[in-house]
Motif scaffolding. Structure first.
Motif, short mmCIF file in Angstrom:
data_model
loop_
_atom_site.label_atom_id
_atom_site.label_comp_id
_atom_site.label_asym_id
_atom_site.label_seq_id
_atom_site.Cartn_x
_atom_site.Cartn_y
_atom_site.Cartn_z
N ASP A 1 27.84 27.62 -1.38
CA ASP A 1 28.01 28.76 -0.47
C ASP A 1 29.43 28.68 0.09
OD1 ASP A 1 28.03 30.67 1.47
OD2 ASP A 1 26.12 30.06 2.37
N HIS B 1 26.82 37.41 -10.85
CA HIS B 1 25.37 37.26 -10.84
C HIS B 1 24.99 35.78 -10.71
CE1 HIS B 1 21.15 37.81 -11.84
NE2 HIS B 1 21.29 36.85 -12.74
N GLN B 2 25.63 34.93 -11.50
CA GLN B 2 25.33 33.50 -11.45
C GLN B 2 25.69 32.91 -10.09
OE1 GLN B 2 27.29 31.66 -14.76
NE2 GLN B 2 25.89 32.53 -16.26
N HIS C 1 23.10 34.17 -7.54
CA HIS C 1 21.81 33.57 -7.86
C HIS C 1 21.80 32.11 -7.37
CE1 HIS C 1 18.22 32.21 -9.64
NE2 HIS C 1 18.48 32.33 -10.91
N GLY C 2 22.90 31.39 -7.61
CA GLY C 2 23.00 30.00 -7.16
C GLY C 2 22.95 29.89 -5.65
N LEU D 1 21.49 31.98 -3.54
CA LEU D 1 20.16 32.34 -3.05
C LEU D 1 19.12 31.27 -3.36
CD1 LEU D 1 20.12 36.14 -3.96
CD2 LEU D 1 20.33 35.13 -1.69
N HIS D 2 19.31 30.54 -4.42
CA HIS D 2 18.32 29.56 -4.84
C HIS D 2 18.76 28.13 -4.57
CE1 HIS D 2 16.99 33.22 -6.67
NE2 HIS D 2 15.90 32.66 -7.14
N GLY D 3 19.86 27.97 -3.86
CA GLY D 3 20.31 26.65 -3.47
C GLY D 3 20.90 25.80 -4.58
N THR D 4 21.26 26.43 -5.70
CA THR D 4 21.82 25.65 -6.80
C THR D 4 23.33 25.81 -6.92
OG1 THR D 4 21.43 27.45 -8.36
CG2 THR D 4 19.70 25.77 -8.14
#
Length: 108
Positions: free
Chosen positions: A104, A91-92, A95-96, A98-101
């Motif tokens: 990839d 999940h983390q 989530h990272g 998708l939100h650029g944090t």
């Protein structure tokens, strides 16, 4: 052909571990050896001795089953914890992404 999906019911695994632990708690409250088996309770020395031998073997069996039950409960709990850790990590990670944090793995 698409791969078949599977799922793990973590609540069911937790309930199973809890049930095993509850049963083990109940077993620990009263020992087989607590069953009256002396000569005064039996009224016959040989019968008391035979019952004592039987209860001793029965208690060893209960002790072995209790150890096995504890191992089952421990493994069920470990599996729940492992699944939850993987779910949280995944999940983390997404989530990272998708939100650029996060990073990839497809970008080099």
């Amino acid at each position: 052909m698409m791969g078949e999906q599977y799922s793990v019911d973590l609540d069911a695994l937790e309930k199973a571990a809890s049930g095993v632990n509850g049963t083990l708690d109940e077993i620990s409250v009263q020992k087989v050896s607590d069953i009256p088996h002396d000569t005064s309770a039996m009224g016959h020395g040989e019968l008391a001795s035979t019952l004592s031998d039987f209860l001793s073997r029965w208690q060893r069996g209960v002790d072995n089953l209790s150890k096995d039950g504890q191992e089952i409960a421990t493994r069920l709990t470990a599996n729940v914890n492992a699944y939850r850790a993987v779910e949280e990590h995944t999940h983390q990670h997404f989530h990272g992404m998708l939100h650029g944090t996060g990073t990839d793995p497809g970008v080099r």
